[in-house]
Motif scaffolding. Sequence first.
Motif, PDB file in Angstrom:
ATOM      1  N   THR A   1      -4.186 -10.792  -1.314  1.00  0.00           N
ATOM      2  CA  THR A   1      -3.550  -9.641  -1.947  1.00  0.00           C
ATOM      3  C   THR A   1      -2.381 -10.155  -2.775  1.00  0.00           C
ATOM      4  OG1 THR A   1      -4.002  -8.447   0.100  1.00  0.00           O
ATOM      5  CG2 THR A   1      -2.506  -7.383  -1.440  1.00  0.00           C
ATOM      6  N   PRO A   2      -2.201  -9.658  -3.987  1.00  0.00           N
ATOM      7  CA  PRO A   2      -1.059 -10.147  -4.782  1.00  0.00           C
ATOM      8  C   PRO A   2       0.275  -9.701  -4.191  1.00  0.00           C
ATOM      9  CG  PRO A   2      -2.247  -8.441  -5.987  1.00  0.00           C
ATOM     10  CD  PRO A   2      -3.028  -8.697  -4.735  1.00  0.00           C
ATOM     11  N   CYS A   3       1.293 -10.556  -4.331  1.00  0.00           N
ATOM     12  CA  CYS A   3       2.637 -10.240  -3.865  1.00  0.00           C
ATOM     13  C   CYS A   3       3.192  -9.060  -4.660  1.00  0.00           C
ATOM     14  CB  CYS A   3       3.519 -11.477  -4.063  1.00  0.00           C
ATOM     15  SG  CYS A   3       5.274 -11.148  -3.929  1.00  0.00           S
ATOM     16  N   PRO A   4       3.818  -8.070  -4.003  1.00  0.00           N
ATOM     17  CA  PRO A   4       4.348  -6.898  -4.723  1.00  0.00           C
ATOM     18  C   PRO A   4       5.500  -7.250  -5.659  1.00  0.00           C
ATOM     19  CG  PRO A   4       5.003  -6.837  -2.414  1.00  0.00           C
ATOM     20  CD  PRO A   4       4.036  -7.970  -2.550  1.00  0.00           C
ATOM     21  N   VAL A   5       6.089  -8.437  -5.495  1.00  0.00           N
ATOM     22  CA  VAL A   5       7.217  -8.822  -6.344  1.00  0.00           C
ATOM     23  C   VAL A   5       6.776  -9.735  -7.491  1.00  0.00           C
ATOM     24  CG1 VAL A   5       9.470  -9.969  -6.411  1.00  0.00           C
ATOM     25  CG2 VAL A   5       8.858  -8.552  -4.444  1.00  0.00           C
ATOM     26  N   CYS A   6       6.128 -10.882  -7.169  1.00  0.00           N
ATOM     27  CA  CYS A   6       5.797 -11.850  -8.230  1.00  0.00           C
ATOM     28  C   CYS A   6       4.335 -11.794  -8.659  1.00  0.00           C
ATOM     29  CB  CYS A   6       6.181 -13.267  -7.799  1.00  0.00           C
ATOM     30  SG  CYS A   6       5.123 -13.934  -6.508  1.00  0.00           S
ATOM     31  N   GLY A   7       3.490 -11.096  -7.881  1.00  0.00           N
ATOM     32  CA  GLY A   7       2.099 -10.924  -8.296  1.00  0.00           C
ATOM     33  C   GLY A   7       1.176 -12.082  -7.936  1.00  0.00           C
ATOM     34  N   GLU A   8       1.722 -13.151  -7.371  1.00  0.00           N
ATOM     35  CA  GLU A   8       0.867 -14.276  -6.992  1.00  0.00           C
ATOM     36  C   GLU A   8       0.176 -14.020  -5.657  1.00  0.00           C
ATOM     37  OE1 GLU A   8       1.725 -18.294  -7.872  1.00  0.00           O
ATOM     38  OE2 GLU A   8       3.744 -17.789  -8.565  1.00  0.00           O
ATOM     39  N   LYS A   9      -1.007 -14.578  -5.492  1.00  0.00           N
ATOM     40  CA  LYS A   9      -1.724 -14.385  -4.223  1.00  0.00           C
ATOM     41  C   LYS A   9      -1.309 -15.447  -3.223  1.00  0.00           C
ATOM     42  CE  LYS A   9      -5.767 -11.828  -5.740  1.00  0.00           C
ATOM     43  NZ  LYS A   9      -7.226 -11.792  -5.881  1.00  0.00           N
ATOM     44  N   LYS A  10      -0.048 -15.390  -2.848  1.00  0.00           N
ATOM     45  CA  LYS A  10       0.491 -16.382  -1.921  1.00  0.00           C
ATOM     46  C   LYS A  10       1.172 -15.722  -0.737  1.00  0.00           C
ATOM     47  CE  LYS A  10       1.253 -20.144  -5.208  1.00  0.00           C
ATOM     48  NZ  LYS A  10       2.269 -20.896  -5.961  1.00  0.00           N
ATOM     49  N   LEU A  11       0.670 -14.565  -0.336  1.00  0.00           N
ATOM     50  CA  LEU A  11       1.279 -13.862   0.795  1.00  0.00           C
ATOM     51  C   LEU A  11       0.793 -14.441   2.116  1.00  0.00           C
ATOM     52  CD1 LEU A  11       1.202 -10.060  -0.127  1.00  0.00           C
ATOM     53  CD2 LEU A  11       3.184 -11.573  -0.038  1.00  0.00           C
ATOM     54  N   GLU A  12       1.764 -14.773   2.947  1.00  0.00           N
ATOM     55  CA  GLU A  12       1.440 -15.351   4.248  1.00  0.00           C
ATOM     56  C   GLU A  12       1.805 -14.339   5.327  1.00  0.00           C
ATOM     57  OE1 GLU A  12       2.585 -19.637   4.634  1.00  0.00           O
ATOM     58  OE2 GLU A  12       3.575 -18.809   6.405  1.00  0.00           O
ATOM     59  N   TYR A  13       0.887 -14.093   6.248  1.00  0.00           N
ATOM     60  CA  TYR A  13       1.109 -13.107   7.302  1.00  0.00           C
ATOM     61  C   TYR A  13       1.130 -13.832   8.641  1.00  0.00           C
ATOM     62  CZ  TYR A  13       0.370  -8.828  10.014  1.00  0.00           C
ATOM     63  OH  TYR A  13       0.495  -7.783  10.898  1.00  0.00           O
ATOM     64  N   ARG A  14       2.255 -13.734   9.326  1.00  0.00           N
ATOM     65  CA  ARG A  14       2.385 -14.408  10.625  1.00  0.00           C
ATOM     66  C   ARG A  14       2.537 -13.388  11.735  1.00  0.00           C
ATOM     67  NH1 ARG A  14       5.019 -19.681  10.427  1.00  0.00           N
ATOM     68  NH2 ARG A  14       4.961 -20.348   8.268  1.00  0.00           N
ATOM     69  N   VAL A  15       1.903 -13.633  12.838  1.00  0.00           N
ATOM     70  CA  VAL A  15       2.122 -12.827  14.033  1.00  0.00           C
ATOM     71  C   VAL A  15       2.574 -13.769  15.130  1.00  0.00           C
ATOM     72  CG1 VAL A  15       1.108 -11.281  15.727  1.00  0.00           C
ATOM     73  CG2 VAL A  15       0.329 -11.203  13.365  1.00  0.00           C
ATOM     74  N   GLU A  16       3.727 -13.447  15.697  1.00  0.00           N
ATOM     75  CA  GLU A  16       4.298 -14.321  16.708  1.00  0.00           C
ATOM     76  C   GLU A  16       4.553 -13.523  17.974  1.00  0.00           C
ATOM     77  OE1 GLU A  16       7.819 -17.685  16.523  1.00  0.00           O
ATOM     78  OE2 GLU A  16       7.536 -16.280  14.875  1.00  0.00           O
ATOM     79  N   ARG A  17       4.190 -14.077  19.111  1.00  0.00           N
ATOM     80  CA  ARG A  17       4.461 -13.430  20.387  1.00  0.00           C
ATOM     81  C   ARG A  17       5.824 -13.865  20.884  1.00  0.00           C
ATOM     82  NH1 ARG A  17       0.261 -11.245  23.463  1.00  0.00           N
ATOM     83  NH2 ARG A  17      -1.608 -11.455  22.216  1.00  0.00           N
ATOM     84  N   LEU A  18       6.642 -12.909  21.285  1.00  0.00           N
ATOM     85  CA  LEU A  18       7.936 -13.248  21.869  1.00  0.00           C
ATOM     86  C   LEU A  18       7.994 -12.623  23.247  1.00  0.00           C
ATOM     87  CD1 LEU A  18      10.309 -12.346  18.890  1.00  0.00           C
ATOM     88  CD2 LEU A  18       9.586 -14.626  19.545  1.00  0.00           C
ATOM     89  N   ASP A  19       8.329 -13.424  24.229  1.00  0.00           N
ATOM     90  CA  ASP A  19       8.482 -12.871  25.574  1.00  0.00           C
ATOM     91  C   ASP A  19       9.970 -12.810  25.865  1.00  0.00           C
ATOM     92  OD1 ASP A  19       7.514 -11.735  27.815  1.00  0.00           O
ATOM     93  OD2 ASP A  19       7.182 -13.613  28.878  1.00  0.00           O
ATOM     94  N   ILE A  20      10.486 -11.606  25.965  1.00  0.00           N
ATOM     95  CA  ILE A  20      11.929 -11.441  26.089  1.00  0.00           C
ATOM     96  C   ILE A  20      12.293 -11.093  27.535  1.00  0.00           C
ATOM     97  CG2 ILE A  20      13.904 -10.081  25.287  1.00  0.00           C
ATOM     98  CD1 ILE A  20      12.401  -9.835  22.616  1.00  0.00           C
ATOM     99  N   PRO A  21      13.211 -11.861  28.149  1.00  0.00           N
ATOM    100  CA  PRO A  21      13.591 -11.604  29.542  1.00  0.00           C
ATOM    101  C   PRO A  21      14.061 -10.161  29.766  1.00  0.00           C
ATOM    102  CG  PRO A  21      14.569 -13.654  28.776  1.00  0.00           C
ATOM    103  CD  PRO A  21      13.918 -13.009  27.592  1.00  0.00           C
TER     104      PRO A  21
END
Length: 189
Positions: free
Chosen positions: A8-28
């Motif tokens: 998908t193109p970036c909404p700001v620069c239009g390049e197809k360089k969007l990276e989607y990360r999902v990270e699990r955090l275990d919070i005490p």
Amino acid sequence: MAVTILDTPCPVCGEKKLEYRVERLDIPHFGETLQTTLMCQGCDYKTTDTLIVSQKEPTRYEIFVDSEDDMMVRVIRSTSGTIKFPDLGITVEPTPLSESFISNVEGVLNRVKDVLMQAIDGADTESQKLLGKRLAETIELVRNGKQPTTFILDDPFGNSAIVSEKVKKRLLTEEEVRELKIGMFVLEK
Ligand SMILES: [Zn+2]
């Protein structure tokens, strides 16, 4: 951690360089959360959200902060969280542009102060400016543990939290939920 490059193109620069990360955090004392980050490799565009996996009910977290140690208490504010310092007369409601963040009480006070300083710059009258400056001084006292105050975080989707053994947690009443803004665009007919 999962990383996906989106077609998908970036909404700001239009390049197809969007990276989607999902990270699990275990919070005490709190449990599992997922932090999602959408960031562009071509420009500075970045947006994050925090999703709490286990909690979904409308919830209020309340803590009485009265020391410098309390400034380090962890705060998770999702895009639907409302920040309140009732003793100081401060309420920060979510807007459609709100970003979620994981910070601490000091970080929340810094954000509130930044918004306040902008308001002082834009104030029309000297008395408004003075009022703003006094409030900024009070925030500074709270930050240094010299002014005790109550800090409340309400979230109708239960996606925000204050993480501390001192915290009081309860469900919000239906009426309280109705009064909250949720930071979404609402289209009225
Ligand atoms: Zn970009």
